[in-house]
Design a protein around this motif. Structure first.
Motif, PDB file in Angstrom:
ATOM      1  N   LYS A  85      67.277 -11.787  30.046  1.00 22.48           N
ATOM      2  CA  LYS A  85      66.526 -11.711  31.069  1.00 22.48           C
ATOM      3  C   LYS A  85      65.159 -12.343  30.759  1.00 22.48           C
ATOM      4  N   THR A 210      72.713 -18.917  40.764  1.00 25.25           N
ATOM      5  CA  THR A 210      72.111 -17.614  41.588  1.00 25.25           C
ATOM      6  C   THR A 210      71.969 -16.346  40.676  1.00 25.25           C
ATOM      7  N   LYS A 211      72.391 -16.374  39.442  1.00 20.98           N
ATOM      8  CA  LYS A 211      72.252 -15.393  38.305  1.00 20.98           C
ATOM      9  C   LYS A 211      70.694 -15.599  37.889  1.00 20.98           C
ATOM     10  N   GLN A 213      68.171 -17.616  38.952  1.00 24.03           N
ATOM     11  CA  GLN A 213      67.521 -17.186  40.329  1.00 24.03           C
ATOM     12  C   GLN A 213      67.869 -16.279  41.279  1.00 24.03           C
ATOM     13  N   SER A 214      67.355 -15.326  41.123  1.00 24.83           N
ATOM     14  CA  SER A 214      68.098 -14.109  41.984  1.00 24.83           C
ATOM     15  C   SER A 214      67.720 -14.307  43.619  1.00 24.83           C
ATOM     16  N   ASP A 215      66.495 -15.215  44.009  1.00 22.76           N
ATOM     17  CA  ASP A 215      66.615 -15.452  45.684  1.00 22.76           C
ATOM     18  C   ASP A 215      66.938 -16.773  45.952  1.00 22.76           C
TER      19      ASP A 215
END
Length: 491
Positions: A85, A210-211, A213-215
Motif C-alpha cells: 500500500k 484500478t487497484k 488508484q481506488s477512485d
C-alpha cells in the motif's frame, strides 16, 4: 547503499534498530510512553512473524498515542509498504520528514516509493537532497536512473503519437519494471494493447490501475467496455457497477450499465432455458439480445451461437444453419461448427456437414465431437444410398412419434396394394408398402430409431438386428376392423 527496502525481512531489521532507538529516547516519558512502547513491541513481534494486519493495528495505536513521534510514523509506513500500500506509506513518510527533515533513511525510502510510482520529478528531488547532504553515490545513481526513465517515457509517448504501438509496448514494459506502481504507465500500455487488438492484455493493465488508484472510475469504465467487446457481459456488468458505486451519475458508466444489464439478463435467461431444454424460450431470449445490441461483434456472436444451438435442438435445422453461419462470420468456434454440422446432417446436407467437421479436426485432431460426427455422417451417406425411412414417410429427422404415425397411416392408405390392379403397378405398390411398414417399425421404436440415426439400419439383414419385423403383421394391424383383405405376392 540503499537504506531501507520494502522487503518484509529488511523492514524487520530496520524496525529492531528504530525500536531500540525509540526505547532509549522514551525512557523518561512515563506511563503513556510505556503503553506506546507496548504497542510498538507487539507490532514489531507481529511484523516479524508476517502478521501484517495485526501489526498495523498496534502501530495505529502507537501513532495515536504519540502523534509527534516520527519513528512511529516510519514504522507504520514500513508496514504499509510490506502490505503493498504505497499510497499510505507515502503519507507516513511525508509526516516523518515534516517532523524530522534530516532523517535520511525516511527520505531515501520515500524516493524509492516515488520512483516506483512513476513520480520521477519528486523522486529526483529526494535523491539529489541525499546526494548533496551526504555525498551519497547510490543516491546520485538513482537520480540519473530517474532522469533516464523520464526520457524513456517521453520516447514511448512519441511512439504512440506515431502509431508505433509495438515499440511503445516494448519500451513501456521495460519502464514498468522500474515503476510498477505507476497507474499512468499501465494506462498508457493498455491503450497500446487496445490498438494492437490485444484486449486481454489491456484488461490486465487496466485492472492494475484500478487497484493502484481506488477512485479510478474511468479505468473501471474502460474495463467494462473491454469485457463487453469480448462478449463477457457478466464481467462487464461487474466493472460498471463498481464505477457507479464511486459515481452513481457517471456520464459514461450509467448509460452503459443500462444496456449491459439488459444483455446480461437475456444471455442468462437464454442459458437457463437451454440448460432446462426449453429451447423456444432460449430462442426468444437470444433474439432479444440482437435487438438490444446490433454493433458489438462478440455480443452478437454470443446471441447467434445460442440461437444456433437452440434452433438445432428445437428441431429447426434450417434456422439453426442460418444462425450458426452468422455466428461463424464473427468467430470460427469449434462448437458452433459442430452445431452447424449437426444441423446440416439433419437437413441431409452431408457434404457440408463433413466440411465443417473437417475444419474442426484440422485445427484440433483430437476433437472428439467432430471425429464422432464424421463417422456418423459417413454412415448416413452410405445409408442414404439404401433405404431412408424418414424420406419414405416424408418426415423430418426431428419428427415426433405422433407425426411419424400420422405420416405412416397416410402413406399406408395411399400405397396399400389392394388399391391397385393386378400387374406391375400392384407389385410396385407392394414394395412401397413394405418400405412404409419398415419405416414405421424403425421410427416408432426408440432403440431402433437411435441406431438408424447413428447410421445403422436395424432391419438390414447384414446388421444382425432385423429379427422381429414381420410385414404381414403390419398389414394385419393396418386393416384390423376393415373389410380389406390382402394377398402377398413374392413374384
Amino acid at each position: 547503499m540503499e537504506y531501507w527496502q520494502s522487503s518484509p525481512f529488511k523492514i524487520c531489521s530496520a524496525w529492531v534498530f528504530f525500536l531500540a532507538l525509540d526505547t532509549f529516547l522514551g525512557v523518561t516519558r512515563g506511563t503513556n510512553q510505556d503503553e506506546i512502547n507496548k504497542h510498538l513491541l507487539m507490532g514489531g513481534d507481529l511484523l516479524a512473524r508476517g502478521n501484517l494486519q495485526d501489526a498495523l493495528s498496534h502501530f495505529h495505536a502507537a501513532v495515536e498515542g504519540d502523534p509527534k513521534n516520527y519513528l512511529t510514523y516510519f514504522k507504520r509506513g514500513t508496514v504499509y509498504l510490506a502490505m503493498g500500500k504505497p499510497k499510505f506509506a507515502i503519507l507516513d513518510l511525508n509526516k516523518v520528514l515534516e517532523i524530522k527533515p534530516d532523517f535520511t533513511g525516511a527520505r531515501y525510502q520515500r524516493a524509492q516509493v516515488l520512483l516506483k510510482q512513476g513520480n520521477l520529478e519528486a523522486a529526483k528531488e529526494d535523491f539529489m537532497h541525499i546526494f548533496q547532504t551526504e555525498n551519497n553515490g547510490d543516491a546520485y545513481n538513482n537520480y540519473i536512473r530517474a532522469e533516464t526513465l523520464q526520457s524513456e517515457i517521453a520516447s514511448a509517448e512519441a511512439y504512440i503519437r506515431d502509431n508505433d504501438h509495438i515499440s511503445a509496448v516494448n519500451l513501456l514494459s521495460s519502464i514498468i519494471e522500474a515503476c510498477p506502481w505507476s497507474s499512468y504507465l499501465r494506462e498508457l500500455r493498455s491503450q497500446c494493447y487496445v490498438a494492437l487488438n490485444d484486449p486481454v492484455s489491456a484488461i490486465l493493465d487496466l485492472r492494475s490501475t484500478t487497484k493502484l488508484q481506488s477512485d479510478n472510475t474511468d479505468g473501471l469504465y474502460k474495463l467494462s467496455i473491454l469485457h463487453y467487446q469480448l462478449g463477457q457481459a457478466q464481467e462487464s456488468l461487474r466493472e460498471v457497477r463498481e464505477c457507479l458505486k464511486l459515481d452513481p451519475e457517471h456520464k459514461d458508466c450509467f448509460p452503459h450499465y443500462k444496456k449491459v444489464k439488459k444483455v446480461d439478463k437475456y444471455l442468462s435467461d437464454a442459458q437457463q432455458a437451454s440448460d432446462s431444454k426449453d429451447y423456444e424460450s432460449c430462442i426468444s431470449s437470444a433474439s432479444k439480445i440482437l435487438k438490444t445490441e446490433a454493433k458489438v461483434p462478440m455480443i452478437k456472436f454470443a446471441a447467434h451461437s445460442k440461437l444456433c444451438y437452440c434452433y438445432l435442438h428445437a428441431g429447426k435445422p434450417s434456422a439453426s444453419i442460418d444462425a450458426c453461419t452468422e455466428a461463424l462470420k464473427i468467430s470460427r468456434e469449434p462448437e458452433v461448427l459442430c452445431d452447424r454440422a449437426e444441423a446440416y446432417t439433419d437437413n441431409e446436407m452431408y457434404d457440408e456437414a463433413l466440411k465443417d467437421y473437417y475444419e474442426v479436426i484440422d485445427a484440433n485432431g483430437n476433437y472428439h465431437r467432430a471425429k464422432e460426427g464424421v463417422q456418423k455422417v459417413q454412415k448416413l451417406q452410405k445409408q442414404s444410398e439404401k433405404r431412408d425411412y424418414y424420406k419414405i414417410l416424408g418426415v423430418k429427422r426431428s419428427a415426433s412419434k405422433r407425426e411419424i404415425i400420422k405420416a405412416y397411416r397416410k402413406a399406408a392408405q395411399q400405397w396399400h396394394p389392394d388399391n391397385f390392379p393386378e400387374g406391375a403397378e400392384k407389385k410396385a405398390a407392394e414394395k412401397k408398402f413394405i418400405d412404409i411398414a419398415a419405416a414405421k417399425e424403425v421410427l416408432t421404436n426408440e432403440d431402433k430409431r437411435a441406431k438408424f440415426d447413428q447410421g445403422e439400419d436395424p432391419l438390414d439383414p447384414e446388421s444382425g438386428n432385423h429379427q422381429g419385423f414381420n410385414p404381414f403383421q403390419e398389414f394385419h394391424h393396418f386393416h384390423s376392423g376393415t373389410p380389406f383383405t390382402f394377398k402377398f405376392h413374392f413374384n
